[in-house]
Design an enzyme around this catalytic site. Structure first.
Site, PDB file in Angstrom:
ATOM      1  CE1 TYR A 115      -3.721   2.468   0.769  1.00  0.00           C
ATOM      2  CE2 TYR A 115      -2.170   3.372   2.353  1.00  0.00           C
ATOM      3  CZ  TYR A 115      -3.333   3.478   1.618  1.00  0.00           C
ATOM      4  OH  TYR A 115      -4.110   4.598   1.742  1.00  0.00           O
ATOM      5  CD1 TRP A 117      -1.600   7.589  -1.036  1.00  0.00           C
ATOM      6  CD2 TRP A 117      -1.692   9.459  -2.255  1.00  0.00           C
ATOM      7  NE1 TRP A 117      -2.785   8.216  -0.753  1.00  0.00           N
ATOM      8  CE2 TRP A 117      -2.870   9.377  -1.483  1.00  0.00           C
ATOM      9  CE3 TRP A 117      -1.526  10.567  -3.078  1.00  0.00           C
ATOM     10  CZ2 TRP A 117      -3.876  10.327  -1.526  1.00  0.00           C
ATOM     11  CZ3 TRP A 117      -2.527  11.523  -3.121  1.00  0.00           C
ATOM     12  CH2 TRP A 117      -3.694  11.404  -2.360  1.00  0.00           C
TER      13      TRP A 117
END
Length: 776
Positions: A115, A117
């Site tokens: 996980y 960005w």
């Protein structure tokens, strides 16, 4: 005499599109486009991305792992020195480990949920490239949901709509400005969060759009423990309840609407199901406790008169209820989102333009923005997972690693945690975003192998076995288009890669070649061939929609392009209101579900068949709440995106005495003998960290704010549960799921205590290189 050169290059980041000025292969300036009147100061941190003190210069392997492989002492992660190796050796080592683990333990033993960005772009999205490789070679265990709004992602498809629709097909600020009179914000709408948007953005318009609403006479009410969750220039009435009590306040408002006959019966009959099953709970017929404003006051410390008055005003005016993502990052975080839907349904304004209900305004720029492309952009396929996507809730990674083979419940299913032997992580930093870092460290010691691609020596890189140096967005070619913004941006390489860094695409292509799938992975295309391919596909889609893009060469040497229709979007919920039978919602009934038979059938004690007030677990122990009387709120920082570029100037310049500052109410500080700029120790049973206090009347008493994102820096990595010295709040947060339904993170249900720190002040070391021994 050497000729000096100067050039300007376009690029895209999650905090905006910028022009990069380069002189002699060095970044000399970062400028916003003229169309961006409110650019993010985070952009200036790009000037520091080549800082050699934090960059990974070549492939590195932890010394113990290089010597002993999967039999190494895994407790030495974060302690062992690293050994530099060649790319050839690194590729072979990674491919060998992937093959070994798959052969010995099966593909499900490889975790690549990974996980984070990452970076914007189309070709070099790190997670997509990793998933493509692993899908081609047997599959992997993946994750679902996000740390940002996992509880919402779980509950809302049963109640109203998918989380993607609620976020990205949401009413815009301009809709609100034109149609609403009254905006009631649970958790505020902090402008600092609108600096960023997943995938990038062409211009920051949130502030100007909010100003339009104010100028149009829209009134704002902020219900939040933190006053400046709404910017000071927007004159806002502030109510400061106890954290985690939004559901109780909404129930008190709903009780007022029903008992004073202010609710919209026609809307309830036409567009909702389950009000009759919910009403006995609201009236207290089921549990003997009517959910009156006085009851809500006893829980929230927001006055009953204020709750009752706001409910009446909401019924009298054209109202928008805005609910921040942060309030669902708490235990039972599903409940306030569900109850907000019920409250808006009682008012009967759901599905009217600019009115009703919106989740996450300003949580990132795309939520509330009216800018969208009129076509869906192409992307690179990750392929399909041969394991048919075995997945875990993303925030349960430590549970998974510590409890292999153990059962757990999630979203109505009885599942079993896999036995993970290898982790591959790219584009993220779990030692920033995961709760209870001391527990995570123990969990991180369970897998045999941990591999990471990263440009920087983040804490996650320091706790890995194999570290592969990746390029930043300024060191490779790409192009960026996102379905959340109306711009297309060329991302021409501005500077040479740092040392031996390679792009994520090249890294995974190199590993793929070692695993005999190199040609399939690349489809025979080079970096620039992929970029041209994506652009030509986008150009074709735009032409089908009746418009034109320039030829590739013109685009590539130019700047960002704006591609929007200029027409207002009708949201899915608006379509449902206009035609409930022809455009039903994706809920089980096709309507708004005030009571959910599906969720009720799961039989969960922490998420019933209707929204309800359920206190956080730490509230239930008087010994805990008296021992740790301050409520910690670990919200998003102003000076970086999560932990990205924490070492760089915008983030570092905002620190106090090199630490992430914490804010306290002056009276709470005085009660503890603490003054402005004092070092403080924030602690509970899970750990302790140092910070420097800033006093502010914008926080209610009993609350301390410490933003996330400071790189994890233990005073002594060789010591278990060492004092964290940089101000990372996740050393304190509790690693427990929001409920059995959502299993999301619940950091905002954390209790702590604070004391003035009188000991020696340790030096920050996380921005220095780790110990590196001689190697290849």
């Amino acid at each position: 005499m050497t000729q000096k050169t100067s050039n300007t290059f376009s690029t895209s980041t999650h905090w905006g599109n910028y022009k990069i000025e380069v002189k002699d292969d060095q970044i000399a300036g970062v400028r916003a486009y003229d169309s961006d009147q409110d650019p993010s100061p985070i952009s200036q941190s790009l000037l520091d991305v080549t800082d050699a003190r934090v960059r990974v210069s070549q492939p590195m392997v932890r010394e113990g792992f290089l010597k002993n492989g999967s039999h190494s002492d895994r407790t030495q992660r974060g302690r062992d020195p690293f050994i530099p190796v060649s790319w050839e050796k690194a590729y072979k080592l990674v491919a060998s480990e992937l093959n070994r683990v798959r052969s010995e333990h099966g593909s499900q033993s490889i975790y690549a949920g990974s996980y984070g960005w990452s970076s914007p772009g189309t070709l070099h999205i790190a997670r997509w490239n990793m998933h493509r490789l692993l899908n081609l070679t047997g599959g992997f265990t993946d994750s679902v949901q996000s740390y940002s709004l996992a509880a919402c992602e779980a509950i809302m498809p049963y109640v109203l709509d998918t989380s993607d629709n609620l976020m990205f097909d949401a009413p815009s600020w301009l809709d609100i400005a034109e149609n609403a009179e009254f905006v009631v914000m649970f958790g505020g709408t902090a402008l600092k969060n609108s600096q960023v948007s997943f995938g990038g953005l062409g211009a920051h318009t949130a502030k100007a759009d909010m100003e339009t609403a104010v100028n149009n006479g829209v009134q704002f009410v902020n219900i939040s423990p933190i006053r400046d969750d709404v910017a000071h220039q927007f004159e806002t009435e502030w109510f400061a309840p106890r954290p985690n009590t939004d559901t109780a306040i909404m129930l008190g408002m709903a009780y007022t609407l029903v008992t004073e006959d202010l609710h919209d019966k026609h809307f309830l009959d036409t567009y909702t199901v389950g009000f009759e099953q919910f009403l006995p709970y609201l009236m207290g017929e089921r549990d003997g406790q009517p959910k009156t404003p006085e009851w809500a006051e006893s829980i929230s410390e927001m006055s009953a008169n204020s709750i009752r008055s706001l409910a009446r005003q909401m019924a009298d005016k054209k109202t928008m209820i805005a609910v921040n993502w942060a309030i669902q990052r708490a235990q039972h975080g599903e409940q306030p989102f569900w109850m907000a839907t019920v409250l808006a349904s009682l008012l009967g304004e759901v599905g009217l333009p600019g009115r009703g209900l919106v989740f996450g305004l300003n949580a990132m720029h795309a939520v509330g923005s009216s800018k969208r492309p009129f076509v869906h952009w192409p992307s690179r396929t990750r392929g399909s997972n041969p394991l048919q996507h075995p997945r875990i809730p993303v925030a349960r990674i430590a549970d998974m690693l510590l409890n292999p083979g153990q059962p757990f419940q999630f979203d109505g299913k009885d599942l079993t945690y896999p036995d993970i032997r290898l982790i591959y992580w790219v584009g993220g930093n779990p030692f920033h975003h995961h709760q209870d870092i001391n527990r995570l460290i123990k969990a991180w010691q369970q897998p045999e192998t941990i591999i990471i691609n990263d440009p920087f020596w983040t804490p996650t890189a320091r706790y890995s076995d194999i570290v592969l140096p990746a390029t930043t967005v300024l060191e490779r070619n790409d192009l960026n288009f996102t379905n959340l913004d109306a711009t297309i941006t060329p991302m021409r390489q501005a500077i040479r890669p740092f040392a031996q860094a390679q792009s994520d695409y090249d890294i995974f292509h190199g590993i793929a070649q070692q695993m005999d799938v190199g040609e399939v992975f690349s489809e025979g295309r080079t970096e620039m061939e992929w970029i041209r391919h994506f652009y030509e596909e986008a150009k074709s889609r735009v032409k089908e929609a009746g418009q034109e893009l320039p030829d590739f060469e013109t685009f590539w040497l130019g700047e960002q392009l704006v591609v929007e229709s200029g027409e207002r979007r009708e949201t899915a919920v608006e379509k449902f209101r206009s035609n409930p039978n022809g455009a039903p919602l994706p809920t089980p009934s096709g309507k708004i579900e005030i009571f959910s038979e599906t969720i009720d059938g799961f039989g969960y004690d922490d998420c019933l068949g209707h929204p309800a007030w359920l206190p956080p677990l730490e509230w239930l122990g008087a010994d805990i709440s008296s021992k740790y009387p301050l409520h910690l709120l670990s919200n998003q920082p102003k000076t970086r995106l999560h932990s990205q570029l924490d070492f760089a100037r915008t983030s570092k310049n905002a620190k106090k005495k090199e630490r992430e500052p914490a804010r306290m109410n002056p009276q709470d500080a005085a009660d503890r003998g603490v003054q402005e700029n004092d070092f403080i120790r924030i602690y509970n049973d899970r750990g302790a960290c140092l910070s420097v206090v800033q006093l502010s009347e914008t926080l209610r008493r009993g609350v301390i704010e410490l933003p996330t994102g400071a790189w994890f820096n233990p005073a002594n990595p060789n010591e278990q549960n060492s004092l964290e010295i940089h101000g990372n709040p996740n050393i304190l947060t509790r690693d427990v799921g929001t409920s059995k339904l959502g299993q999301g993170p619940s950091p905002n249900s954390t209790l702590v205590e604070v004391e003035k720190y009188e000991g020696p002040i340790p030096e920050i070391t996380v921005f220095d290189l780790p110990s590196i021994s001689d190697g290849d």
